[in-house]
Write an enzyme that holds these catalytic residues in place. Structure first.
Site, short mmCIF file in Angstrom:
data_model
loop_
_atom_site.label_atom_id
_atom_site.label_comp_id
_atom_site.label_asym_id
_atom_site.label_seq_id
_atom_site.Cartn_x
_atom_site.Cartn_y
_atom_site.Cartn_z
N LYS A 1 -13.33 -10.52 19.35
CA LYS A 1 -14.57 -10.97 19.95
C LYS A 1 -15.51 -11.41 18.81
O LYS A 1 -15.50 -10.82 17.88
CB LYS A 1 -15.47 -9.89 20.94
CG LYS A 1 -16.39 -10.71 21.90
CD LYS A 1 -15.30 -10.89 23.01
CE LYS A 1 -16.20 -11.45 24.36
NZ LYS A 1 -15.56 -11.47 25.48
N1 GLU Z 1 -14.58 -14.66 27.19
C1 GLU Z 1 -13.50 -14.43 28.03
C2 GLU Z 1 -13.52 -12.98 28.21
O1 GLU Z 1 -14.07 -12.09 27.75
C3 GLU Z 1 -12.30 -15.12 27.82
C4 GLU Z 1 -11.77 -14.93 26.47
C5 GLU Z 1 -10.60 -15.82 26.08
O2 GLU Z 1 -10.25 -17.05 26.91
O3 GLU Z 1 -10.14 -15.86 24.90
O4 GLU Z 1 -12.42 -12.60 28.80
#
Ligand code: GLU
Length: 421
Positions: A113
């Site tokens: 993240k």
């Molecule tokens: N931000 C989204 C999540 O928390 C998508 C992450 C992504 O597509 O890599 O799952």
């Protein structure tokens, strides 16, 4: 190093909350303490100072992160959050959730993240463009199509991904697969923008089928009207669910007979908020979570249902569209009240699932139709839903425990197979 869960009522930071679930799973699965120690911390954390020249010519220094939690199952994957509360601990917790979310969905990815502590609602497009490019330059060395692939999250969107792809490409050459959630014109996938909300709605419909209930008889309350909340409202109402309350940061509205989502969208396009919509009565964000309904869908920030307000929740089930919207003590209160919680790592996994489709399309230089994206997404969400429910029934665990058991088991197995320990 201790692997003991903290005392249940101590105030837990976001990463401690996630670890709480991981430790419980590790115990049920009898994982070795060495594997648990590996899961406790991040594999790599990049913290960077991001100097940005603002429109008023003043220099502001933002703090940015990219946390790569675990890559045993594949390249790191996860969004980038632009939010005032996106500090290192929050980003670390979200990276851990990505590890188990990808494992639960059987996507060939690890978990990561990113975050920048900023308020994107108070920045111009040119400022956001500069910030995104600076961020990308500072973390570019740990990214890669087979290494780490960012995507949008709260406060970022397809435009942010276009800037990231461009900034990365200027240094490393044109690389569409470096980010997912891009605009369709630049190699994005059809259906990615609505994917998280579609996954939420699909989970909710499966839950209704399990309860032998008709969506038309079910009242749904959604907290948050950003990308996830608004698409959930649209798709769930197309499926027949009655959306009886929605809110955003500026306030909420409720109507026990059901809100007209098309008119609400038209209002939102002009007012920039659901607040003030005439098709319902005003309600505060706090009160919204306590409205009488069948399914309550927190689709905004984390930690909104706690031991303080969980006793007042009047939903039959909580469907976690946001990441970690229920704290562990809040979870205990809901469990004691027999209110099931469908966990975030299943419910909001539609986004990363279509990110996976986008990544494969970029690698193959081939485009799928919207119908194919939606039907593959639905297949995977339904399969994961049933696998989780079957595991919970078999082990006598709650849905969150079953979801973590499946995820932690898969990651633990990959760690052993690779010989990390
Ligand atoms: N931000 C989204 C999540 O928390 C998508 C992450 C992504 O597509 O890599 O799952």
């Amino acid at each position: 190093m201790t692997t003991e869960a903290p005392a249940p009522h101590a105030h837990l930071s976001p990463s401690e909350s996630v670890l709480n679930s991981v430790y419980q799973s590790a115990e049920r699965l009898q994982l070795s303490p060495e594997v648990v120690d590996l899961l406790r911390t991040s594999w790599r954390e990049v913290q960077a100072q991001l100097p940005v020249r603002m429109d008023d010519r003043k220099l502001r220094i933002f703090e940015g992160y990219r946390v790569q939690h675990n890559g045993a199952r594949g390249p790191y994957k996860g969004g980038v959050r632009f939010h005032p509360q996106a500090d290192l601990d929050e980003v670390r917790a979200l990276a851990m959730l990505m590890t188990y979310k990808c494992a639960l969905m059987e996507l060939p990815f690890g978990g990561a993240k990113g975050g920048v502590m900023c308020d994107p609602t108070r920045m111009s497009d040119t400022e956001l463009n500069r910030l995104t490019r600076t961020y990308t330059q500072h973390i570019g060395m740990v990214l890669g199509v087979s290494r780490d692939i960012p995507a949008p999250d709260m406060g970022t969107n397809a435009q942010t991904m276009a800037w990231m792809m461009d900034a990365y490409g200027q240094k490393y050459g044109h690389t569409p697969g470096i980010v997912t959630g891009k605009p369709v014109e630049l190699g994005g996938s059809y259906g990615r923008d609505q994917a998280t909300g579609r996954g939420v709605a699909v989970c909710m419909r499966q839950y209704a089928i399990m309860e032998r209930a008709d969506p038309r008889d079910l009242k749904v309350v959604i907290q948050g009207y950003g990308n996830v909340g608004s698409w959930t409202a649209r798709i769930a109402s197309e499926m027949g669910f009655r959306i009886v309350g929605v809110s955003d940061v500026k306030g909420g509205i409720a109507n026990p007979d059901g809100l007209d989502i098309a008119s609400l969208d038209a209002w939102f396009a002009v007012a920039g908020s659901v607040a003030g919509f005439e098709g319902g009565e005003p309600v505060t964000n706090e009160h919204l979570l306590e409205l009488e309904c069948d399914y309550l869908v927190p689709a905004a920030l984390g930690e909104v249902i706690t031991e303080e307000n969980a006793p007042r929740v009047r939903a039959r089930a909580v469907i976690e569209a946001a990441n970690h919207p229920v704290t562990p003590p809040g979870d205990e209160v809901l469990a004691a009240r027999n209110i099931p919680v469908l966990p975030d790592i299943l419910v909001n996994a539609g986004g990363v699932t279509v990110s996976y489709f986008e990544w494969t399309q970029n690698i193959q230089q081939f485009r799928w139709s919207l119908e194919m994206v939606n039907s593959e997404l639905e297949k995977r969400m339904v399969a994961a839903f049933h696998e989780l429910m079957a595991r919970a029934a078999q082990d006598g665990t709650l849905p969150r425990q079953a979801a973590f058991d499946i995820g932690v088991e898969r990651v633990g197995r990959a760690i052993l197979l690779r010989g990390f320990v």
